[in-house]
Design an enzyme around this catalytic site. Sequence first.
Site, mmCIF file in Angstrom:
data_model
loop_
_atom_site.group_PDB
_atom_site.id
_atom_site.type_symbol
_atom_site.label_atom_id
_atom_site.label_comp_id
_atom_site.label_asym_id
_atom_site.label_seq_id
_atom_site.Cartn_x
_atom_site.Cartn_y
_atom_site.Cartn_z
ATOM 1 N N ASN A 43 0.840 -1.195 0.000
ATOM 2 C CA ASN A 43 0.000 0.000 0.000
ATOM 3 C C ASN A 43 0.880 1.251 0.000
ATOM 4 O OD1 ASN A 43 0.592 -0.907 2.653
ATOM 5 N ND2 ASN A 43 -1.110 0.250 3.537
ATOM 6 N N ASN A 46 -0.906 8.701 0.931
ATOM 7 C CA ASN A 46 -0.591 10.060 0.518
ATOM 8 C C ASN A 46 -1.225 11.027 1.515
ATOM 9 O OD1 ASN A 46 -1.106 12.647 -1.261
ATOM 10 N ND2 ASN A 46 0.374 11.396 -2.369
ATOM 11 N N ALA A 47 -0.624 12.208 1.658
ATOM 12 C CA ALA A 47 -1.188 13.239 2.539
ATOM 13 C C ALA A 47 -2.608 13.590 2.093
ATOM 14 C CB ALA A 47 -0.306 14.479 2.542
ATOM 15 N N GLU A 56 -3.009 -4.666 -3.138
ATOM 16 C CA GLU A 56 -3.534 -5.532 -4.200
ATOM 17 C C GLU A 56 -3.537 -4.799 -5.538
ATOM 18 O OE1 GLU A 56 -4.766 -4.882 -1.230
ATOM 19 O OE2 GLU A 56 -6.116 -6.451 -0.519
ATOM 20 N N CYS A 87 -10.527 -4.721 0.240
ATOM 21 C CA CYS A 87 -11.599 -3.731 0.282
ATOM 22 C C CYS A 87 -12.460 -3.847 -0.983
ATOM 23 C CB CYS A 87 -11.030 -2.314 0.408
ATOM 24 S SG CYS A 87 -10.322 -1.660 -1.118
ATOM 25 N N CYS A 90 -10.820 -2.807 -4.336
ATOM 26 C CA CYS A 90 -9.875 -3.801 -4.869
ATOM 27 C C CYS A 90 -10.608 -5.015 -5.426
ATOM 28 C CB CYS A 90 -8.892 -4.245 -3.792
ATOM 29 S SG CYS A 90 -7.649 -2.997 -3.457
HETATM 30 N N1 THU Z 1 -5.175 -1.682 2.572
HETATM 31 C C1 THU Z 1 -4.598 -2.492 1.638
HETATM 32 O O1 THU Z 1 -3.530 -2.168 1.085
HETATM 33 N N2 THU Z 1 -5.217 -3.656 1.335
HETATM 34 C C2 THU Z 1 -6.317 -4.137 1.968
HETATM 35 O O2 THU Z 1 -6.769 -5.232 1.652
HETATM 36 C C3 THU Z 1 -6.957 -3.356 3.035
HETATM 37 C C4 THU Z 1 -6.437 -1.982 3.212
HETATM 38 C C5 THU Z 1 -4.484 -0.437 2.946
HETATM 39 C C6 THU Z 1 -5.107 0.844 2.509
HETATM 40 C C7 THU Z 1 -4.542 1.818 3.522
HETATM 41 O O3 THU Z 1 -3.250 2.220 3.109
HETATM 42 C C8 THU Z 1 -4.381 0.984 4.786
HETATM 43 O O4 THU Z 1 -4.406 -0.359 4.361
HETATM 44 C C9 THU Z 1 -5.475 1.218 5.815
HETATM 45 O O5 THU Z 1 -6.725 1.078 5.262
#
Ligand code: THU
Length: 133
Positions: A43, A46-47, A56, A87, A90
């Site tokens: 993941n 960003n600000a 993903e 989520c 994704c």
């Molecule tokens: N996030 C993912 O990268 N994948 C997931 O399956 C769930 C959430 C990230 C998004 C964000 O950077 C952080 O987790 C918190 O939501």
Amino acid sequence: MTTLDELKELAIEAQKKAYCPYSNFPVGAALECNDGTVFTGCNIENASYPIGICAERTAMSKAISEGHYDFKRIVIVANTADYCSPCGMCRQFMFEFSPELELICLNANHDAKSFSLNELLVHGFNGSSMSNR
Ligand code: THU
């Protein structure tokens, strides 16, 4: 040929590269294409919060931008007690390319639980849903 254990290790390595200063919730992913190629992702936050991208979609975007569109399985790892399943954004993103994708979700202990994307996104929207335009 990448074994499931190798794919898990790649996801765990990718998780270490997460840029998540706002959530402190690092996620890693390792995506295996049907031709055997593997792409990893983390993941990237960003600000401007909404423009952050999940692990993903990072992995799948890397694959697509290299000409790979056909996916077999993805390992997703987060430091959660329960399994971290993707989520909604994704799920929809991945459904476009591989509705049958196998998702292998790892918790903080790296125990695995598998799902099919079809199971997580029932009656998902895709291009054929637009046939009556
Ligand atoms: N996030 C993912 O990268 N994948 C997931 O399956 C769930 C959430 C990230 C998004 C964000 O950077 C952080 O987790 C918190 O939501």
